[in-house]
Design an enzyme around this catalytic site. Structure first.
Site, PDB file in Angstrom:
ATOM      1  N   SER A 127       9.158   9.514   6.389  1.00 29.75           N
ATOM      2  CA  SER A 127       9.164   9.448   4.923  1.00 29.75           C
ATOM      3  C   SER A 127      10.399  10.126   4.336  1.00 29.75           C
ATOM      4  O   SER A 127      10.900  11.116   4.885  1.00 29.75           O
ATOM      5  CB  SER A 127       7.915  10.191   4.436  1.00 29.75           C
ATOM      6  OG  SER A 127       8.058  10.585   3.103  1.00 29.75           O
ATOM      7  N   TYR A 152       2.471  17.389   3.263  1.00 26.70           N
ATOM      8  CA  TYR A 152       2.697  16.026   3.773  1.00 26.70           C
ATOM      9  C   TYR A 152       4.084  15.923   4.398  1.00 26.70           C
ATOM     10  O   TYR A 152       4.256  15.432   5.523  1.00 26.70           O
ATOM     11  CB  TYR A 152       2.550  15.012   2.630  1.00 26.70           C
ATOM     12  CG  TYR A 152       3.047  13.634   2.990  1.00 26.70           C
ATOM     13  CD1 TYR A 152       2.301  12.807   3.815  1.00 26.70           C
ATOM     14  CD2 TYR A 152       4.271  13.162   2.507  1.00 26.70           C
ATOM     15  CE1 TYR A 152       2.766  11.536   4.166  1.00 26.70           C
ATOM     16  CE2 TYR A 152       4.741  11.897   2.849  1.00 26.70           C
ATOM     17  CZ  TYR A 152       3.982  11.097   3.670  1.00 26.70           C
ATOM     18  OH  TYR A 152       4.455   9.854   4.014  1.00 26.70           O
TER      19      TYR A 152
HETATM   20  N1  LIG Z   1       1.121   8.823  -7.641  1.00 34.35           N
HETATM   21  C1  LIG Z   1       1.489   9.153  -8.906  1.00 34.35           C
HETATM   22  N2  LIG Z   1       2.784   9.431  -9.142  1.00 34.35           N
HETATM   23  C2  LIG Z   1       3.142   9.747 -10.400  1.00 34.35           C
HETATM   24  C3  LIG Z   1       2.226   9.805 -11.442  1.00 34.35           C
HETATM   25  N3  LIG Z   1       2.885  10.151 -12.544  1.00 34.35           N
HETATM   26  C4  LIG Z   1       4.156  10.315 -12.212  1.00 34.35           C
HETATM   27  N4  LIG Z   1       4.326  10.094 -10.904  1.00 34.35           N
HETATM   28  C5  LIG Z   1       5.610  10.171 -10.232  1.00 34.35           C
HETATM   29  O1  LIG Z   1       5.976   8.879  -9.786  1.00 34.35           O
HETATM   30  C6  LIG Z   1       6.894   8.983  -8.703  1.00 34.35           C
HETATM   31  C7  LIG Z   1       6.420   8.117  -7.583  1.00 34.35           C
HETATM   32  O2  LIG Z   1       5.226   8.643  -7.070  1.00 34.35           O
HETATM   33  P1  LIG Z   1       4.483   7.896  -5.870  1.00 34.35           P
HETATM   34  O3  LIG Z   1       4.393   6.459  -6.158  1.00 34.35           O
HETATM   35  O4  LIG Z   1       3.221   8.643  -5.608  1.00 34.35           O
HETATM   36  O5  LIG Z   1       5.508   8.030  -4.640  1.00 34.35           O
HETATM   37  P2  LIG Z   1       6.239   9.300  -3.951  1.00 34.35           P
HETATM   38  O6  LIG Z   1       5.854  10.579  -4.571  1.00 34.35           O
HETATM   39  O7  LIG Z   1       7.687   8.995  -3.914  1.00 34.35           O
HETATM   40  O8  LIG Z   1       5.651   9.324  -2.501  1.00 34.35           O
HETATM   41  C8  LIG Z   1       5.520   8.157  -1.778  1.00 34.35           C
HETATM   42  O9  LIG Z   1       6.680   7.800  -1.092  1.00 34.35           O
HETATM   43  C9  LIG Z   1       6.948   8.512   0.089  1.00 34.35           C
HETATM   44  C10 LIG Z   1       8.191   7.968   0.709  1.00 34.35           C
HETATM   45  O10 LIG Z   1       9.274   8.226  -0.038  1.00 34.35           O
HETATM   46  C11 LIG Z   1       5.807   8.356   1.045  1.00 34.35           C
HETATM   47  O11 LIG Z   1       6.100   9.011   2.244  1.00 34.35           O
HETATM   48  C12 LIG Z   1       4.548   8.890   0.460  1.00 34.35           C
HETATM   49  O12 LIG Z   1       3.460   8.501   1.302  1.00 34.35           O
HETATM   50  C13 LIG Z   1       4.309   8.388  -0.918  1.00 34.35           C
HETATM   51  O13 LIG Z   1       3.677   7.198  -0.819  1.00 34.35           O
HETATM   52  C14 LIG Z   1       6.941  10.460  -8.339  1.00 34.35           C
HETATM   53  O14 LIG Z   1       8.072  11.021  -8.938  1.00 34.35           O
HETATM   54  C15 LIG Z   1       5.681  11.025  -8.972  1.00 34.35           C
HETATM   55  O15 LIG Z   1       5.811  12.374  -9.300  1.00 34.35           O
HETATM   56  C16 LIG Z   1       0.874   9.507 -11.169  1.00 34.35           C
HETATM   57  O16 LIG Z   1       0.002   9.541 -12.049  1.00 34.35           O
HETATM   58  N5  LIG Z   1       0.550   9.199  -9.894  1.00 34.35           N
END
Ligand SMILES: Nc1nc2c(ncn2[C@@H]2O[C@H](COP(=O)(O)OP(=O)(O)O[C@H]3O[C@H](CO)[C@@H](O)[C@H](O)[C@@H]3O)[C@@H](O)[C@H]2O)c(=O)[nH]1
Length: 313
Positions: A127, A152
């Site tokens: 990741s 994580y």
């Molecule tokens: N999930 C979520 N994210 C939010 C929200 N509001 C804002 N965010 C913001 O939206 C962005 C994307 O969040 P996610 O879609 O949850 O993805 P991530 O934090 O980048 O993490 C994902 O990507 C990783 C790889 O880069 C993965 O390894 C990990 O499993 C995860 O799925 C982040 O900056 C997070 O803080 C919310 O209500 N829910």
């Protein structure tokens, strides 16, 4: 060539399984159908895969070494694509030991069994979170130091280290792929894009934790193409970023979604602990070694994801 996909009923795993069946590969899936998110969703994904062809499916927990060992010995896989994990960044602060179990211990079992049964190539799904909190720079593979900010990410970084240990012990080919915030049809329901689209379709406000974040959102088809490309590579031990290399700020993401849902209402909250501020993939290495070229823009990807979500209603 027989390919084992762990986590094959998950978001990335189900898309990958479909692609590999379409390419006439022989695949087996192990998935525990863990209830981190809807089991019903994973069953639907398995159903989608079944439409593409025949494969063997085991509902097994990778922590159960003896049961999983029987599967490895029965099939003698050539390639193992290890996608299975508990994936949420934010939730890992609530239950870090779950991640030690499912992202580290389970990975060790897979690596050990791959080595003992002479698997030729292990592909490990890591990741972008392993880069920790770095800003204003594209992240290239050698920049991960272990200074991370969520359990994580610590689990993924540790699992990568175990990959190197077992690669050295058993000399199988190792490819570590670092995915950058993957989205698209059947997207994980705890992630921002699927969550926001779902709320908008229900006419409910979305909760946004932090407006300052920026992510290298990557469309699922680009990720699957990248994974499929590394199957035929011939190196000993390499790590590659798979991202879009086009960071998108939260404000821009929201404005793209708003074009489809002009009535969208936002509840702003502060950034959650564990969430890095930004990610930006440097994909030059993947481009050079296997001609990786992400093709789907965020506008196009969001459009496709919304179309898919509407069909599910
Ligand atoms: N999930 C979520 N994210 C939010 C929200 N509001 C804002 N965010 C913001 O939206 C962005 C994307 O969040 P996610 O879609 O949850 O993805 P991530 O934090 O980048 O993490 C994902 O990507 C990783 C790889 O880069 C993965 O390894 C990990 O499993 C995860 O799925 C982040 O900056 C997070 O803080 C919310 O209500 N829910």
């Amino acid at each position: 060539m027989h390919i084992l996909i762990t986590g094959g009923a998950g978001f990335i795993g189900s898309h990958l399984s479909i692609r590999l069946l379409q390419q006439q590969h022989h695949i087996t899936i192990i998935d525990s159908l863990h209830e981190y998110y809807s089991v019903e969703r994973k069953e639907k994904q398995l159903h989608q895969i079944k439409k593409e062809g025949t494969f063997t499916f085991y509902q097994e927990n990778l922590l159960d070494f003896d049961r999983v060992e029987k599967i490895f010995k029965r099939h003698q896989f050539d390639i193992v694509i290890h996608l299975a994990a508990v994936p949420g960044v934010s939730y890992s602060l609530k239950d870090p030991l779950l991640y030690v179990d499912y992202d580290i211990k389970a990975t060790i079992n897979v690596l050990k069994l791959a080595g003992e049964t002479n698997v030729k190539h292990v592909i490990f799904a890591s990741s972008s979170s392993v880069y920790g909190n770095k800003q204003d720079q594209s992240l290239s593979e050698e920049m991960a130091t272990g200074r991370v900010i969520s359990p994580y990410a610590a689990s993924k970084f540790s699992a990568e280290s175990f990959c190197h240990v077992y690669q050295d012990l058993y000399q199988f080919q190792l490819t570590i792929l670092r995915f950058f915030t993957v989205y698209g049809s059947w997207g994980r329901p705890d992630m921002a894009i699927p969550l926001f689209i779902d709320r908008c379709l229900q006419d409910e406000p979305i909760t946004v934790y932090g407006r300052q974040s920026s992510r290298d959102y990557t469309y699922i088809d680009d990720i699957v193409a990248g994974i499929a490309s590394v199957l035929s590579l011939n190196h000993q031990n390499e790590t590659f970023n798979l991202g879009s290399s086009q960071p998108v700020s939260m404000d821009r993401l929201l404005s793209i979604i708003r074009k489809h849902f002009p009535e969208m209402k936002i509840i702003d909250k502060t950034t959650r602990p564990g969430d890095v501020k930004e990610t930006w993939a440097n994909v030059e290495k993947a481009h050079k070694v296997f001609n990786y070229k992400p093709t789907i823009s965020i506008e196009e990807g969001i459009e496709r994801t919304i179309q898919w979500a509407k069909q599910q209603l």
